[in-house]
Design a protein around this motif. Sequence first.
Motif, mmCIF file in Angstrom:
data_model
loop_
_atom_site.group_PDB
_atom_site.id
_atom_site.type_symbol
_atom_site.label_atom_id
_atom_site.label_comp_id
_atom_site.label_asym_id
_atom_site.label_seq_id
_atom_site.Cartn_x
_atom_site.Cartn_y
_atom_site.Cartn_z
ATOM 1 N N GLU A 285 25.301 33.096 23.282
ATOM 2 C CA GLU A 285 26.458 33.929 22.983
ATOM 3 C C GLU A 285 26.329 34.653 21.649
ATOM 4 N N ALA A 286 25.463 34.138 20.773
ATOM 5 C CA ALA A 286 25.245 34.784 19.472
ATOM 6 C C ALA A 286 24.256 35.934 19.571
ATOM 7 N N GLN A 287 23.520 35.991 20.675
ATOM 8 C CA GLN A 287 22.564 37.082 20.905
ATOM 9 C C GLN A 287 21.557 37.246 19.764
ATOM 10 N N GLY A 288 21.058 36.122 19.285
ATOM 11 C CA GLY A 288 20.042 36.159 18.241
ATOM 12 C C GLY A 288 20.565 36.533 16.873
ATOM 13 N N PHE A 289 21.881 36.523 16.700
ATOM 14 C CA PHE A 289 22.506 36.866 15.423
ATOM 15 C C PHE A 289 22.737 35.563 14.671
ATOM 16 N N GLY A 290 21.851 35.256 13.721
ATOM 17 C CA GLY A 290 21.821 33.920 13.152
ATOM 18 C C GLY A 290 22.606 33.733 11.876
ATOM 19 N N TRP A 291 22.596 32.492 11.418
ATOM 20 C CA TRP A 291 23.165 32.098 10.133
ATOM 21 C C TRP A 291 24.642 32.491 9.989
ATOM 22 N N ALA A 292 25.435 32.198 11.009
ATOM 23 C CA ALA A 292 26.864 32.482 10.923
ATOM 24 C C ALA A 292 27.454 31.763 9.706
ATOM 25 N N ASN A 293 28.256 32.491 8.942
ATOM 26 C CA ASN A 293 28.760 31.987 7.662
ATOM 27 C C ASN A 293 30.252 31.699 7.778
ATOM 28 N N SER A 294 30.631 30.469 7.534
ATOM 29 C CA SER A 294 32.036 30.074 7.651
ATOM 30 C C SER A 294 32.788 30.184 6.340
ATOM 31 N N THR A 295 32.132 30.694 5.302
ATOM 32 C CA THR A 295 32.790 30.839 4.003
ATOM 33 C C THR A 295 33.597 32.130 3.971
ATOM 34 N N GLY A 296 34.911 32.013 3.832
ATOM 35 C CA GLY A 296 35.759 33.196 3.742
ATOM 36 C C GLY A 296 35.562 34.118 4.923
ATOM 37 N N LYS A 297 35.322 35.396 4.624
ATOM 38 C CA LYS A 297 35.082 36.374 5.684
ATOM 39 C C LYS A 297 33.698 36.197 6.293
ATOM 40 N N GLY A 298 32.811 35.553 5.545
ATOM 41 C CA GLY A 298 31.450 35.358 6.022
ATOM 42 C C GLY A 298 30.504 36.457 5.604
ATOM 43 N N PHE A 299 31.033 37.495 4.944
ATOM 44 C CA PHE A 299 30.184 38.581 4.467
ATOM 45 C C PHE A 299 30.807 39.167 3.206
ATOM 46 N N GLY A 300 30.237 40.277 2.738
ATOM 47 C CA GLY A 300 30.754 40.856 1.496
ATOM 48 C C GLY A 300 30.550 39.913 0.333
ATOM 49 N N ARG A 301 31.616 39.707 -0.439
ATOM 50 C CA ARG A 301 31.485 38.818 -1.597
ATOM 51 C C ARG A 301 31.342 37.361 -1.188
ATOM 52 N N ASP A 302 31.555 37.052 0.094
ATOM 53 C CA ASP A 302 31.416 35.678 0.584
ATOM 54 C C ASP A 302 30.047 35.404 1.202
ATOM 55 N N THR A 303 29.144 36.335 1.079
ATOM 56 C CA THR A 303 27.832 36.187 1.721
ATOM 57 C C THR A 303 27.015 35.068 1.077
ATOM 58 N N VAL A 304 26.305 34.309 1.920
ATOM 59 C CA VAL A 304 25.375 33.282 1.443
ATOM 60 C C VAL A 304 24.020 33.517 2.113
ATOM 61 N N THR A 305 23.004 33.704 1.304
ATOM 62 C CA THR A 305 21.635 33.812 1.840
ATOM 63 C C THR A 305 20.739 32.826 1.099
#
Length: 718
Positions: A285-305
């Motif tokens: 269901e993720a279609q190869g879209f990995g590393w889903a981030n549960s912090t805040g929005k999950g992107f932008g200033r909440d991004t974790v790499t």
Amino acid sequence: MDDAAAGKCPVMHGGMTSSKSSVTSWWPNALNLDILHQHDTKTNPMGADFDYREAVKSLDFEAVKADVKALMTDSQDWWPADWGHYGGLMVRMAWHSAGSYRLSDGRGGGGTGNQRFAPLNSWPDNVSLDKARRLLWPVKKKYGNKLSWADLMILAGNMAYESMGLKTYGFAFGREDIWGPEKDIYWGGETEWLGRDRYESELEETLENPLAAVQMGLIYVNPEGVKGQPDPAKTALAVRETFKRMAMDDEETAALTAGGHTVGKAHGNGDASTLGPDPEAVGVEAQGFGWANSTGKGFGRDTVTSGIEGAWTSNPTTFDMGYFDMLLDHDWELTKSPAGANQWKPVDIDDIDMPPDVEDPSIKTMPMMTDADMAMKVDPIYRDIMERFRADPEYFKDTFARAWFKLTHRDMGPKTRYIGPDVPAEDLIWQDPVPAGPTGYDVDGLKTAIADSGLSVAELVSTAWDSARTYRGSDMRGGANGARIRLAPQKDWVANEPSRLQKVLSALEPLANKAGASLADTIVLAGGVGIEKAAKAAGVDVSVPFTPGRGDATDEMTDAESFDALEPLADGYRNYHVKKYEAAAMEMMVDRTQLLGLTAPEMTVLVGGMRALGTNHGGTRHGVFTDRAGALTNDFFVNLVDMSNRWEKRDDGLYNVIDRKSGNTRWTASLVDLTFGSNSILRAYSEVYAQDDNEAKFVKDFVAAWTKVMNADRFDVN
């Protein structure tokens, strides 16, 4: 440091033996030949008639570049751009694609689009680069078959820099995509991500060959410090060693560090442990879209790499000199990111010098440096380079642009393979330039002169083989073109038997000069002359194909130090191997075979023919299963599979081939020789060539495989 000093076998391990999921997993030490047949045409959806290097020539280059530049500031809701600009992300994607290259075996790099597949697509160091590739999909979709993923990913890095103000050095198209994981690349023997079981001691120089990165799943070094422990002075040693193994000197290393960190940011504003599975492990269901981030929005200033958080400069979407000002003008102290990673922050900084928040430019954020950045300040050599760069901005920009070009083009081979309007005119020494050779000379007359030279079949064939065998398809380096076998360091390699080599070259050079031919052509032609004589002695008339046009390189065209990596420490084709690696003799042979672009049947027929021709290193008789040495017969295979013999291992690691009736030793053999009878696949090939009705086929197939090796680096005719 050379491979022998490292005490490690200089080829991959594990990749050569049976995998747990294979039908041979019951026999984990069995030789695995699969890498010789990877990327089979059956896996390529484009079909056998499609030629990417021709297709890309019809690409609208300027339109593609314009579209990629426009993409940089077209922020998408599903993965918003930091500060409205994807430049940093695209640079990182291109860098990590190209940066996996290592000089030791030429493998890795961005030349195949391999970042799309495991394991690279799921490396810890490549977190969120799946997003970068998805952002590029509209461009790939638009230009289709005329634009490979491999070219597009590197082009995106170039266009990112240009859109942020850097004048790049140039760009070349021509990288052809693969369609599955590269099974030939050994990335390390660790069984968990970020493992570091690749050193013999605490010394960075003992990093296992052919590896270049310090830990499993990293491109270069651990940004938090050696083993994750901050110590900039020690990290500097790791940086120097790993970049050296990726063909970069200290100045190029410093330039790449500064230029790479002049733009973009690191992301660690959250809990890295909550990231979802990598692209290779997520549900459908993720279609190869990995590393889903549960912090805040999950992107932008909440991004974790990476887990490290912050930008390096005040203006992270502009290529300027801010990195030097930030690094050199501040004192730094160790701190932790929100994700718990070790990083450095300035002891004191004015608000005006702080980078803006990625979502709200009115908010100021704390800049940071990694341990690798601090190494540029602490190490005296790197510090001196950094000071020189800051004092001369134009010199820095030019040095970085050239280093970036080298990083992203090193694995493409010679400049003759470059395509497009932005190919630099300058010849660079790391491109291994070779001048065009003459073609109008009397080939038949030169063949006659070679045949009358008094040189033996073994001398002619061995010299031609040694000249051509350095080729490696991983980065298109080496080969017979250029006749670099007569230059340092190759003329002194033990594997090339310097005294025999000098004898042959001394005889061939005047013949080449008289005929108006290059020595490179003459060496290859001489090998063909030897084979034709040997085939005739076996009762078969054959003509070895030959195409003139090779040139002769000079010392000034040759980066002697970088050619050290091409030195053969083993060559099963000539029954040569360093004793320290004897147990891995067949693995090393398969490794060389794959680099030469040969199949297992081609490897088999070449070995059998070379043994019959008596081309063993040092003139040994191991594997020369014939009383007609020098004639191109199939005797090696006939006697190898003949059950009138039995085989006995000796204390010195060699083997005796003993006549069952008399008990007399008929021949001696190496591990490589007998593997062609013991391995079930290789034995099947050997039996084909041992058949009574295949003597002519054996000669024909040998000549075809030989010609393939001799022409491997002839990109002008292949």
